[in-house]
Design a protein around this motif. Structure first.
Motif, PDB file in Angstrom:
ATOM      1  N   VAL A   1      42.602  39.796  38.888  1.00  0.00           N
ATOM      2  CA  VAL A   1      43.767  39.080  38.374  1.00  0.00           C
ATOM      3  C   VAL A   1      45.011  39.926  38.601  1.00  0.00           C
ATOM      4  CG1 VAL A   1      44.839  38.079  36.317  1.00  0.00           C
ATOM      5  CG2 VAL A   1      42.354  37.939  36.617  1.00  0.00           C
ATOM      6  N   GLU A   2      46.021  39.298  39.135  1.00  0.00           N
ATOM      7  CA  GLU A   2      47.332  39.918  39.259  1.00  0.00           C
ATOM      8  C   GLU A   2      48.248  39.264  38.236  1.00  0.00           C
ATOM      9  OE1 GLU A   2      47.740  40.863  43.976  1.00  0.00           O
ATOM     10  OE2 GLU A   2      48.015  38.784  43.358  1.00  0.00           O
ATOM     11  N   VAL A   3      49.105  40.067  37.626  1.00  0.00           N
ATOM     12  CA  VAL A   3      50.086  39.528  36.694  1.00  0.00           C
ATOM     13  C   VAL A   3      51.439  40.105  37.058  1.00  0.00           C
ATOM     14  CG1 VAL A   3      50.817  39.313  34.284  1.00  0.00           C
ATOM     15  CG2 VAL A   3      48.368  39.325  34.836  1.00  0.00           C
TER      16      VAL A   3
ATOM     17  N   VAL B   1      50.483  34.547  36.460  1.00  0.00           N
ATOM     18  CA  VAL B   1      49.090  34.961  36.647  1.00  0.00           C
ATOM     19  C   VAL B   1      48.590  34.427  37.984  1.00  0.00           C
ATOM     20  CG1 VAL B   1      46.735  34.616  35.777  1.00  0.00           C
ATOM     21  CG2 VAL B   1      48.607  35.073  34.181  1.00  0.00           C
ATOM     22  N   HIS B   2      47.847  35.273  38.691  1.00  0.00           N
ATOM     23  CA  HIS B   2      47.238  34.899  39.962  1.00  0.00           C
ATOM     24  C   HIS B   2      45.784  35.366  39.912  1.00  0.00           C
ATOM     25  CE1 HIS B   2      51.370  34.291  41.207  1.00  0.00           C
ATOM     26  NE2 HIS B   2      51.619  35.510  40.757  1.00  0.00           N
ATOM     27  N   VAL B   3      44.867  34.417  39.964  1.00  0.00           N
ATOM     28  CA  VAL B   3      43.436  34.728  39.891  1.00  0.00           C
ATOM     29  C   VAL B   3      42.845  34.623  41.284  1.00  0.00           C
ATOM     30  CG1 VAL B   3      41.206  34.044  38.922  1.00  0.00           C
ATOM     31  CG2 VAL B   3      43.287  33.829  37.533  1.00  0.00           C
TER      32      VAL B   3
ATOM     33  N   LEU C   1      44.531  28.358  36.503  1.00  0.00           N
ATOM     34  CA  LEU C   1      45.333  29.424  35.911  1.00  0.00           C
ATOM     35  C   LEU C   1      46.422  29.938  36.846  1.00  0.00           C
ATOM     36  CD1 LEU C   1      42.452  31.352  34.121  1.00  0.00           C
ATOM     37  CD2 LEU C   1      44.216  29.913  33.062  1.00  0.00           C
ATOM     38  N   GLU C   2      46.374  29.524  38.100  1.00  0.00           N
ATOM     39  CA  GLU C   2      47.363  29.982  39.080  1.00  0.00           C
ATOM     40  C   GLU C   2      48.774  29.612  38.629  1.00  0.00           C
ATOM     41  OE1 GLU C   2      49.317  31.689  42.081  1.00  0.00           O
ATOM     42  OE2 GLU C   2      47.186  31.947  41.698  1.00  0.00           O
ATOM     43  N   GLY C   3      49.625  30.621  38.547  1.00  0.00           N
ATOM     44  CA  GLY C   3      51.018  30.389  38.196  1.00  0.00           C
ATOM     45  C   GLY C   3      51.297  30.261  36.707  1.00  0.00           C
ATOM     46  N   ALA C   4      50.273  30.377  35.885  1.00  0.00           N
ATOM     47  CA  ALA C   4      50.476  30.314  34.436  1.00  0.00           C
ATOM     48  C   ALA C   4      51.130  31.606  33.964  1.00  0.00           C
ATOM     49  CB  ALA C   4      49.134  30.127  33.721  1.00  0.00           C
ATOM     50  N   SER C   5      51.776  31.536  32.822  1.00  0.00           N
ATOM     51  CA  SER C   5      52.268  32.767  32.215  1.00  0.00           C
ATOM     52  C   SER C   5      51.074  33.485  31.601  1.00  0.00           C
ATOM     53  CB  SER C   5      53.313  32.460  31.135  1.00  0.00           C
ATOM     54  OG  SER C   5      52.692  31.850  30.017  1.00  0.00           O
ATOM     55  N   ALA C   6      51.234  34.755  31.297  1.00  0.00           N
ATOM     56  CA  ALA C   6      50.152  35.499  30.644  1.00  0.00           C
ATOM     57  C   ALA C   6      49.796  34.838  29.320  1.00  0.00           C
ATOM     58  CB  ALA C   6      50.558  36.960  30.442  1.00  0.00           C
TER      59      ALA C   6
ATOM     60  N   VAL D   1      44.083  39.849  32.285  1.00  0.00           N
ATOM     61  CA  VAL D   1      45.451  39.412  32.025  1.00  0.00           C
ATOM     62  C   VAL D   1      46.065  40.294  30.930  1.00  0.00           C
ATOM     63  CG1 VAL D   1      46.901  37.560  31.066  1.00  0.00           C
ATOM     64  CG2 VAL D   1      45.196  37.030  32.834  1.00  0.00           C
ATOM     65  N   ARG D   2      45.314  40.491  29.841  1.00  0.00           N
ATOM     66  CA  ARG D   2      45.819  41.332  28.743  1.00  0.00           C
ATOM     67  C   ARG D   2      46.118  42.738  29.238  1.00  0.00           C
ATOM     68  NH1 ARG D   2      42.336  38.321  25.732  1.00  0.00           N
ATOM     69  NH2 ARG D   2      40.560  39.687  26.037  1.00  0.00           N
ATOM     70  N   GLU D   3      45.202  43.335  29.967  1.00  0.00           N
ATOM     71  CA  GLU D   3      45.374  44.705  30.463  1.00  0.00           C
ATOM     72  C   GLU D   3      46.570  44.814  31.400  1.00  0.00           C
ATOM     73  OE1 GLU D   3      41.620  45.572  32.310  1.00  0.00           O
ATOM     74  OE2 GLU D   3      40.620  45.937  30.376  1.00  0.00           O
ATOM     75  N   ARG D   4      46.689  43.890  32.327  1.00  0.00           N
ATOM     76  CA  ARG D   4      47.775  43.978  33.310  1.00  0.00           C
ATOM     77  C   ARG D   4      49.130  43.634  32.698  1.00  0.00           C
ATOM     78  NH1 ARG D   4      43.194  43.713  35.540  1.00  0.00           N
ATOM     79  NH2 ARG D   4      42.693  44.713  37.484  1.00  0.00           N
ATOM     80  N   ALA D   5      49.144  42.703  31.770  1.00  0.00           N
ATOM     81  CA  ALA D   5      50.407  42.357  31.094  1.00  0.00           C
ATOM     82  C   ALA D   5      50.873  43.535  30.246  1.00  0.00           C
ATOM     83  CB  ALA D   5      50.236  41.109  30.245  1.00  0.00           C
ATOM     84  N   ALA D   6      49.951  44.231  29.591  1.00  0.00           N
ATOM     85  CA  ALA D   6      50.302  45.389  28.763  1.00  0.00           C
ATOM     86  C   ALA D   6      50.810  46.547  29.629  1.00  0.00           C
ATOM     87  CB  ALA D   6      49.109  45.837  27.937  1.00  0.00           C
ATOM     88  N   ALA D   7      50.306  46.654  30.849  1.00  0.00           N
ATOM     89  CA  ALA D   7      50.692  47.746  31.742  1.00  0.00           C
ATOM     90  C   ALA D   7      52.058  47.520  32.393  1.00  0.00           C
ATOM     91  CB  ALA D   7      49.640  47.942  32.828  1.00  0.00           C
TER      92      ALA D   7
END
Length: 142
Positions: A61-63, A67-69, A91-96, A135-141
Protein backbone atom coordinates in the motif's frame (compact mmCIF):
# COMPACT_ATOMS: atom_id res chain seq x y z
CA UNK A 1 -20.96 1.20 8.06
CA UNK A 2 -18.72 3.33 5.87
CA UNK A 3 -17.55 2.11 2.49
CA UNK A 4 -15.71 4.02 -0.18
CA UNK A 5 -18.00 4.91 -3.10
CA UNK A 6 -16.29 2.26 -5.27
CA UNK A 7 -16.69 -0.45 -2.63
CA UNK A 8 -20.32 0.56 -2.09
CA UNK A 9 -21.01 0.20 -5.83
CA UNK A 10 -19.40 -3.23 -5.78
CA UNK A 11 -21.42 -4.35 -2.75
CA UNK A 12 -24.60 -3.02 -4.40
CA UNK A 13 -23.78 -4.93 -7.60
CA UNK A 14 -23.25 -8.17 -5.69
CA UNK A 15 -26.37 -7.75 -3.58
CA UNK A 16 -28.50 -7.02 -6.66
CA UNK A 17 -27.59 -10.38 -8.19
CA UNK A 18 -29.01 -13.81 -7.57
CA UNK A 19 -26.77 -15.80 -5.27
CA UNK A 20 -25.65 -18.15 -8.03
CA UNK A 21 -24.54 -15.26 -10.25
CA UNK A 22 -22.37 -13.65 -7.59
CA UNK A 23 -19.57 -16.14 -8.09
CA UNK A 24 -19.47 -15.26 -11.79
CA UNK A 25 -19.15 -11.56 -10.90
CA UNK A 26 -16.30 -12.39 -8.52
CA UNK A 27 -14.54 -14.24 -11.35
CA UNK A 28 -14.96 -11.18 -13.58
CA UNK A 29 -13.20 -9.11 -10.93
CA UNK A 30 -10.35 -11.65 -11.00
CA UNK A 31 -9.73 -10.70 -14.64
CA UNK A 32 -9.60 -7.02 -13.68
CA UNK A 33 -6.88 -7.12 -11.03
CA UNK A 34 -4.53 -4.28 -12.01
CA UNK A 35 -1.00 -5.29 -12.92
CA UNK A 36 1.73 -4.49 -10.43
CA UNK A 37 3.67 -1.33 -11.23
CA UNK A 38 7.12 -2.20 -12.51
CA UNK A 39 8.76 -0.87 -9.32
CA UNK A 40 7.07 -3.71 -7.39
CA UNK A 41 7.26 -6.35 -10.09
CA UNK A 42 11.04 -5.83 -10.08
CA UNK A 43 11.20 -5.90 -6.26
CA UNK A 44 8.79 -8.53 -4.91
CA UNK A 45 10.60 -8.27 -1.56
CA UNK A 46 8.68 -5.00 -0.99
CA UNK A 47 5.36 -6.85 -1.02
CA UNK A 48 3.76 -8.35 2.08
CA UNK A 49 2.46 -11.91 1.95
CA UNK A 50 -1.13 -12.34 3.14
CA UNK A 51 -0.74 -15.42 5.31
CA UNK A 52 -4.51 -15.72 5.85
CA UNK A 53 -4.93 -16.67 2.18
CA UNK A 54 -4.48 -20.22 0.99
CA UNK A 55 -3.07 -18.89 -2.27
CA UNK A 56 0.08 -16.80 -2.44
CA UNK A 57 -1.28 -13.25 -2.29
CA UNK A 58 1.09 -10.32 -1.89
CA UNK A 59 0.31 -6.65 -1.46
CA UNK A 60 1.76 -3.24 -0.88
CA UNK A 61 0.00 0.00 0.00
CA UNK A 62 1.20 3.46 -0.89
CA UNK A 63 -0.21 6.49 0.88
CA UNK A 64 0.37 9.97 -0.44
CA UNK A 65 -2.68 12.23 -0.42
CA UNK A 66 -4.58 9.09 -1.41
CA UNK A 67 -4.37 5.33 -0.92
CA UNK A 68 -3.02 3.08 -3.67
CA UNK A 69 -3.28 -0.69 -3.18
CA UNK A 70 -1.10 -2.98 -5.28
CA UNK A 71 -1.74 -6.70 -5.13
CA UNK A 72 -0.83 -9.86 -6.90
CA UNK A 73 -2.56 -13.24 -6.82
CA UNK A 74 -2.12 -16.24 -9.11
CA UNK A 75 -4.43 -16.66 -12.10
CA UNK A 76 -5.14 -20.22 -10.96
CA UNK A 77 -6.77 -18.83 -7.80
CA UNK A 78 -9.58 -16.79 -9.33
CA UNK A 79 -11.70 -16.29 -6.19
CA UNK A 80 -8.72 -15.00 -4.23
CA UNK A 81 -7.65 -12.89 -7.17
CA UNK A 82 -11.19 -11.53 -7.40
CA UNK A 83 -11.15 -10.51 -3.74
CA UNK A 84 -7.78 -8.79 -4.20
CA UNK A 85 -9.14 -6.96 -7.23
CA UNK A 86 -12.25 -5.77 -5.37
CA UNK A 87 -10.10 -4.32 -2.60
CA UNK A 88 -7.46 -2.81 -4.90
CA UNK A 89 -10.08 -1.14 -7.08
CA UNK A 90 -12.41 -0.26 -4.22
CA UNK A 91 -9.74 1.47 -2.16
CA UNK A 92 -7.84 3.11 -5.01
CA UNK A 93 -7.79 6.86 -4.52
CA UNK A 94 -9.49 6.79 -1.12
CA UNK A 95 -8.20 8.94 1.69
CA UNK A 96 -6.46 7.15 4.54
CA UNK A 97 -9.46 7.87 6.78
CA UNK A 98 -11.86 6.42 4.20
CA UNK A 99 -9.77 3.26 3.83
CA UNK A 100 -9.55 2.83 7.61
CA UNK A 101 -13.32 3.33 8.01
CA UNK A 102 -14.16 0.24 5.91
CA UNK A 103 -15.63 -2.32 8.31
CA UNK A 104 -13.63 -5.48 8.82
CA UNK A 105 -16.67 -7.59 7.91
CA UNK A 106 -16.96 -5.93 4.48
CA UNK A 107 -16.32 -9.24 2.64
CA UNK A 108 -19.55 -10.66 4.08
CA UNK A 109 -21.49 -7.78 2.53
CA UNK A 110 -20.84 -9.31 -0.90
CA UNK A 111 -23.25 -12.13 -0.07
CA UNK A 112 -20.86 -14.89 -1.05
CA UNK A 113 -21.22 -16.87 2.19
CA UNK A 114 -22.89 -19.84 0.50
CA UNK A 115 -20.86 -19.88 -2.72
CA UNK A 116 -17.30 -19.61 -1.39
CA UNK A 117 -15.78 -21.22 1.65
CA UNK A 118 -15.49 -19.44 5.00
CA UNK A 119 -11.73 -19.88 4.65
CA UNK A 120 -11.74 -17.79 1.47
CA UNK A 121 -13.84 -15.08 3.13
CA UNK A 122 -11.35 -15.01 6.00
CA UNK A 123 -8.60 -14.60 3.42
CA UNK A 124 -10.29 -11.50 2.03
CA UNK A 125 -10.78 -10.17 5.57
CA UNK A 126 -7.06 -10.82 6.11
CA UNK A 127 -6.23 -8.82 2.99
CA UNK A 128 -8.36 -5.92 4.23
CA UNK A 129 -6.76 -6.07 7.68
CA UNK A 130 -3.24 -5.97 6.24
CA UNK A 131 -4.17 -3.14 3.89
CA UNK A 132 -5.58 -1.12 6.77
CA UNK A 133 -2.50 -1.79 8.91
CA UNK A 134 -0.23 -0.61 6.10
CA UNK A 135 -2.41 2.47 5.60
CA UNK A 136 -2.09 3.32 9.31
CA UNK A 137 1.68 2.80 9.28
CA UNK A 138 2.30 4.80 6.11
CA UNK A 139 -0.07 7.62 7.05
CA UNK A 140 1.65 7.93 10.46
CA UNK A 141 5.07 8.04 8.76
CA UNK A 142 4.07 10.96 6.51
Amino acid sequence: MTLTPALQRTVDDFQAMEEGDRLQLLLEFADELPELPQRYADHPDLLERVAECQSPVFLFVEVDERVHVHATAPAESPTTRGFASILAQGLEGASADEALAVPTDMPRLLGLDRVVSPLRLRGMAGMLGRIQRQVRERAAAR
